[in-house]
Write an enzyme that holds these catalytic residues in place. Structure first.
Site, mmCIF file in Angstrom:
data_model
loop_
_atom_site.group_PDB
_atom_site.id
_atom_site.type_symbol
_atom_site.label_atom_id
_atom_site.label_comp_id
_atom_site.label_asym_id
_atom_site.label_seq_id
_atom_site.Cartn_x
_atom_site.Cartn_y
_atom_site.Cartn_z
ATOM 1 N N HIS A 98 0.873 -1.173 0.000
ATOM 2 C CA HIS A 98 0.000 0.000 0.000
ATOM 3 C C HIS A 98 0.917 1.231 0.000
ATOM 4 C CE1 HIS A 98 -2.454 -2.943 2.353
ATOM 5 N NE2 HIS A 98 -3.514 -2.321 1.869
ATOM 6 N N ASP A 101 2.237 1.914 3.387
ATOM 7 C CA ASP A 101 3.200 0.958 3.962
ATOM 8 C C ASP A 101 4.622 1.433 3.729
ATOM 9 O OD1 ASP A 101 1.005 -0.712 4.291
ATOM 10 O OD2 ASP A 101 1.465 -1.918 2.513
ATOM 11 N N GLU A 265 -9.248 -13.303 -1.573
ATOM 12 C CA GLU A 265 -8.499 -13.690 -0.375
ATOM 13 C C GLU A 265 -9.196 -14.865 0.294
ATOM 14 O OE1 GLU A 265 -6.993 -10.715 2.387
ATOM 15 O OE2 GLU A 265 -7.490 -12.076 4.025
ATOM 16 N N ASP A 306 -5.948 -13.908 9.184
ATOM 17 C CA ASP A 306 -4.807 -13.776 8.257
ATOM 18 C C ASP A 306 -3.611 -14.644 8.658
ATOM 19 O OD1 ASP A 306 -6.070 -11.965 6.577
ATOM 20 O OD2 ASP A 306 -5.265 -10.201 7.586
HETATM 21 C C1 XLS Z 1 -7.656 -6.489 4.464
HETATM 22 C C2 XLS Z 1 -7.219 -6.682 3.081
HETATM 23 C C3 XLS Z 1 -6.119 -5.754 2.596
HETATM 24 C C4 XLS Z 1 -6.009 -5.803 1.090
HETATM 25 C C5 XLS Z 1 -5.232 -4.669 0.502
HETATM 26 O O1 XLS Z 1 -8.407 -7.276 5.022
HETATM 27 O O2 XLS Z 1 -6.856 -8.024 2.940
HETATM 28 O O3 XLS Z 1 -4.917 -6.070 3.202
HETATM 29 O O4 XLS Z 1 -5.455 -7.009 0.648
HETATM 30 O O5 XLS Z 1 -5.720 -3.441 0.868
HETATM 31 CA CA CA Z 2 -6.043 -9.109 1.234
HETATM 32 CA CA CA Z 3 -7.465 -10.369 5.374
#
Ligand code: XLS
Ligand code: CA
Ligand code: CA
Length: 429
Positions: A98, A101, A265, A306
């Site tokens: 990002h 980041d 994701e 995550d």
């Molecule tokens: C958050 C998201 C984020 C995206 C990118 O839950 O996974 O990290 O991948 O902004």
């Molecule tokens: Ca993500």
């Molecule tokens: Ca996530």
């Protein structure tokens, strides 16, 4: 400049039976799988935010992870130095970031832009030196307090304009760095309560915003793929990009089909009440499959934990769908996964990525074995082998009545097919 990761070893490739822990047992980028190198199927990336920005802080406690850089420009340079030192030792080909980041927010919108430009040069030099490439860039439109009621969907037009500043710039920096995709995750594009929310208005704003983004992409000649990342909730109660099917409806409504794909994701799929493989198959069937964020949730938790994937067998159905779809094209496998709060040893980050990478590689091999075996595909084809009847509703109904048909139930053979998948994923097979 020395970094906290300098003492880590370079991860070697060693035979599967070695007792050495920090080595790749299954990830061999050049190994040919179904006619294509494993490296081309997987295109793995390190996520800058979890690995180098996340501190281990949670709502109950302070940071725990050693990440010795602050939020200044000097801190950003030190962080970049450390990030590339780590990624060189790990040896994966890509990273993702990002804007916030890699470069500090600064005291104003303009300062934020200047910081990112300066850091883009720093990243470019590290990329040239190490050969590590950018899978995708994105803009953080969710951390700053100005975005608490959304970015593109914010009721305040000035906040919409701030989002335009950040996304235009982050996309241009992504282009400058040779990024292959650009991601839009609408973290706060949603609502906390309907009592203060005009749904039709927010949908129109989000549609207008994405049309502006697409138009700008073409204007600057960015050839990467635009990707929306679905997530059902967290941080808001309800997010507009809740899953792949919802994103498809949004794109169709705003005449954007063909311009934008999805980044799926794993943990977001399960939060939406789907499986990872369901979302991949849905995207492939709708022509939207772009890239994946690989991680896992925890079945006991209802939030976005995550975690790094460690169970190759669990990943086989998702890999199978990716193989059936012919791969991810310019997409890849971004490790959007973070260390646990207690993982304070410097080499924990290396163990995490090595395990995640090997799980993906092994799952890919097992899924390929199923495709080569052919029995799954044969069974699926046979299920749809019947000739469709043609004509109007009445034609079909009349013909059915004329013959007084009585179709016989046929087995779906689910257990047999599940056994074939399990057998392919048994190391002894
Ligand atoms: C958050 C998201 C984020 C995206 C990118 O839950 O996974 O990290 O991948 O902004
Ligand atoms: Ca993500
Ligand atoms: Ca996530």
């Amino acid at each position: 400049m020395s970094t906290i990761f300098d003492a880590l070893p370079r991860v070697p490739f060693i035979a599967p039976d070695s007792r050495e822990e920090l080595c790749f047992r299954h990830w061999r980028p050049e190994e040919v799988v179904l006619g294509r190198p494993m490296g081309d199927w997987l295109r793995p990336a390190v996520a800058y935010w979890h690995s180098f920005v996340g501190t281990g802080a949670d709502p109950f406690g302070a940071p725990t992870l050693p990440r010795p850089w602050d939020d200044s420009m000097d801190g950003a340079r030190a962080k970049a130095e450390a990030a590339f030192a780590f990624m060189e030792r790990l040896g994966l080909p890509f990273f993702c970031f990002h804007d916030r980041d890699v470069a500090p927010e600064g005291a104003s919108l303009r300062e934020g832009v200047r910081h990112l430009d300066a850091m883009a040069e720093v990243l470019q030099a590290h990329m040239a030196r190490t050969g590590i490439r950018l899978l995708w860039g994105t803009a953080n439109l969710f951390s700053h307090p100005r975005y608490m009621a959304g970015a593109a969907t914010n009721p305040d037009p000035e906040v919409f304009a701030c989002a335009c500043v950040q996304v235009r710039h982050a996309m241009e920096v992504t282009q400058r760095l040779g990024g292959e995709n650009y991601v839009l995750w609408g973290g706060r594009e949603g609502y906390d309560t309907l009592l203060n929310t005009d749904l039709a208005r927010e949908d129109a704003q989000l549609g207008r915003f994405l049309n502006l983004v697409v138009e700008h992409k073409h204007r600057i000649g960015f050839t990467g793929t635009l990707l929306i990342e679905p997530k059902p909730h967290e941080p808001t109660k309800h997010q507009y990009d809740r899953d792949v099917a919802t994103v498809y409806g949004f794109l169709a409504r705003h005449r954007l089909l063909g311009e934008v794909k999805v980044n799926i994701e794993a943990n977001h799929a399960t939060l939406a009440g789907h499986s990872f493989e369901h979302e991949i198959a849905m995207a492939a069937s709708l022509g939207l499959l772009g890239s994946v964020d690989i991680n896992r949730g925890d079945p006991q938790n209802g939030w976005d934990t995550d975690q790094f994937p460690t169970n190759a067998q669990e990943l086989v159905p998702a890999m199978l769908e990716i193989l059936r779809a012919g791969g991810l094209g310019s997409g890849g496998f971004n490790f959007d996964a973070k260390l646990r709060r207690q993982s304070v040893a410097v080499d924990d980050l290396l163990h995490a990525h090595v395990g995640g990478m090997d799980s993906c590689a092994e799952a890919l091999r097992w899924a390929a074995r199923l495709i080569e075996d052919g029995r799954l595909e044969t069974a699926r084809r046979a299920r749809y082998a019947g000739e469709p009847w043609t004509g109007t509703l009445a034609d079909i109904a009349d013909a059915a009545l004329a013959r007084d048909i009585a179709p016989q139930p046929r087995s779906g053979r689910q257990e047999r097919l599940e056994n074939l998948v399990a057998a392919a994923a048994r190391p002894s097979a």
